[in-house]
Design an enzyme around this catalytic site. Structure first.
Site, PDB file in Angstrom:
ATOM      1  N   ASP A  35      17.427  63.808   9.260  1.00 20.80           N
ATOM      2  CA  ASP A  35      17.981  62.166   8.808  1.00 20.80           C
ATOM      3  C   ASP A  35      19.309  62.056   8.962  1.00 20.80           C
ATOM      4  O   ASP A  35      20.084  61.575   8.573  1.00 20.80           O
ATOM      5  CB  ASP A  35      17.751  61.740   7.250  1.00 20.80           C
ATOM      6  CG  ASP A  35      16.136  61.870   6.325  1.00 20.80           C
ATOM      7  OD1 ASP A  35      15.302  62.308   8.004  1.00 20.80           O
ATOM      8  OD2 ASP A  35      15.753  62.153   5.734  1.00 20.80           O
ATOM      9  N   GLU A 207       8.839  53.514   9.452  1.00 24.39           N
ATOM     10  CA  GLU A 207      10.754  53.448   8.616  1.00 24.39           C
ATOM     11  C   GLU A 207      11.695  53.413   9.378  1.00 24.39           C
ATOM     12  O   GLU A 207      11.523  53.964  10.781  1.00 24.39           O
ATOM     13  CB  GLU A 207      10.791  54.728   6.951  1.00 24.39           C
ATOM     14  CG  GLU A 207      10.261  56.401   8.217  1.00 24.39           C
ATOM     15  CD  GLU A 207      10.180  57.420   7.524  1.00 24.39           C
ATOM     16  OE1 GLU A 207      10.221  57.095   5.765  1.00 24.39           O
ATOM     17  OE2 GLU A 207       9.886  58.483   7.994  1.00 24.39           O
TER      18      GLU A 207
HETATM   19  O1  FUB Z   1      13.598  62.835   4.632  1.00 31.20           O
HETATM   20  C1  FUB Z   1      12.699  61.976   3.803  1.00 31.20           C
HETATM   21  C2  FUB Z   1      12.872  61.631   4.635  1.00 31.20           C
HETATM   22  O2  FUB Z   1      11.161  61.395   5.924  1.00 31.20           O
HETATM   23  C3  FUB Z   1      13.140  60.239   4.954  1.00 31.20           C
HETATM   24  O3  FUB Z   1      13.928  59.037   4.185  1.00 31.20           O
HETATM   25  C4  FUB Z   1      12.303  58.919   6.453  1.00 31.20           C
HETATM   26  O4  FUB Z   1      13.082  59.321   7.007  1.00 31.20           O
HETATM   27  C5  FUB Z   1      11.875  60.987   6.358  1.00 31.20           C
HETATM   28  O5  FUB Z   1      12.807  61.264   8.228  1.00 31.20           O
END
Ligand code: FUB
Length: 320
Positions: A35, A207
């Site tokens: 991330d 996301e």
């Molecule tokens: O690292 C946890 C989650 O996985 C993140 O919030 C998302 O973007 C994905 O990468």
């Protein structure tokens, strides 16, 4: 020649002794990282990552802290430790998922996903520091966003992945979300919303929204589909209207997420992302990497391949 080699070896050894990381992708080999979020100031890149602490058998994410690395050239990285942890937020209980940072009035504001201890679901907190390398403290003493504030999707993880953007007129925005992309204006104090939470209607949004501006155009990039690929839209303002522009990075082989951040640094453009290519890597043991790219003449972003080599060195004259 011998002298040059000896000098080169001495400089390389000194760099290693100071904790500098190796030159190619994945960027960091001592920890699993995920991330990425990048911030540039005075010719220095500050790269924030989540620390994947999952064991090979862990059935889920294990992230308790964010870490920050700096670089003067996009090639050599120095580990600056952990400036902020999930425990920084006393109202939270772990899950140091994706985060993003910006500077306003001399202070650094770090927006981060955590799990809320008493309001079921993930939440977004804000931490503040006088330095980009921390330490950060909780800026509000409470969450900025909780799961009960957003009812668009009936899941506990729809308030994740905050991305902060400040426009040239000083207006700051926070984008975030899973399944449904949301955004809101921030007040100048950076710790409260100024107006209602809005949504962006779009197909296949998963996301990792990330807003940046390049040559007057706004770029809203994000993870699309699942397993995720990186896609983006462009618009004439920080709130659109948005035009879908396509996929710029393909899905990963060993991990379903990819989470990008896009910056300009020292006259060139870069995309950070994660994969699972570090030995021992997997769904919950990811590793951050970076590629250089050039915008097309019409301002669109080309398709970007993941490489082992990463970008060439781009030393910044103003880095200290
Ligand atoms: O690292 C946890 C989650 O996985 C993140 O919030 C998302 O973007 C994905 O990468």
């Amino acid at each position: 020649m011998k002298n040059k080699l000896t000098t080169f070896a001495a400089v390389a050894l000194a760099g290693l002794a100071m904790g500098a990381a190796q030159a190619a992708n994945p960027l960091f080999t001592k920890l699993f990282t995920a991330d990425p979020s990048a911030y540039v100031e005075n010719g220095t890149i500050y790269l924030y990552v989540g620390h994947d602490e999952a064991t090979p058998k862990s059935p889920d994410y294990v992230l308790n802290e964010w870490r920050v690395y700096t670089s003067c050239d996009m090639k050599n990285w120095t580990d600056r430790g952990s400036p902020v942890q999930a425990s920084t937020f006393k109202w939270a209980r772990g899950h140091a998922w994706a985060a993003d940072i910006t500077k306003r009035d001399g202070k650094y504001y770090f927006y981060s996903t955590v799990d809320h201890a008493t309001i079921p679901g993930h939440a977004i907190g804000v931490a503040v520091s006088d330095s980009p390398t921390g330490p950060f403290v909780d800026a509000r003493g409470s969450a900025l966003v909780t799961n009960d504030m957003t009812l668009q999707s009936p899941i506990a993880w729809d308030d994740i992945d905050p991305a902060v953007f400040q426009d040239d007129d000083g207006q700051a925005y926070l984008y975030w979300g899973n399944t449904v992309l949301k955004y809101a204006k921030l007040k100048p104090n950076m710790i409260e919303f100024d107006g209602p939470i809005q949504t962006v209607g779009m197909d296949m949004f998963t996301e990792a929204s990330y807003l940046h501006k390049h040559n007057g155009t706004y770029y809203l990039s994000y993870s699309r589909n699942f397993p995720e690929e990186t896609a983006y839209m462009t618009g004439p303002s920080a709130t659109g209207p948005w035009r879908y522009r396509g996929v710029i990075m393909s899905k990963n082989a060993k991990v379903k997420t990819i989470h990008q951040a896009i910056i300009d640094f020292n006259g060139k453009s870069y995309i950070f992302y994660h994969n699972a290519k570090l030995p021992g890597g997997s769904e919950y043991r990811r590793s951050v990497a970076v590629e250089e790219f050039q915008y097309n003449a019409d301002g669109t972003i080309p398709f970007i391949k993941q490489t082992k080599e990463g970008p060439a060195a781009n030393p910044s004259a103003t880095c200290k």
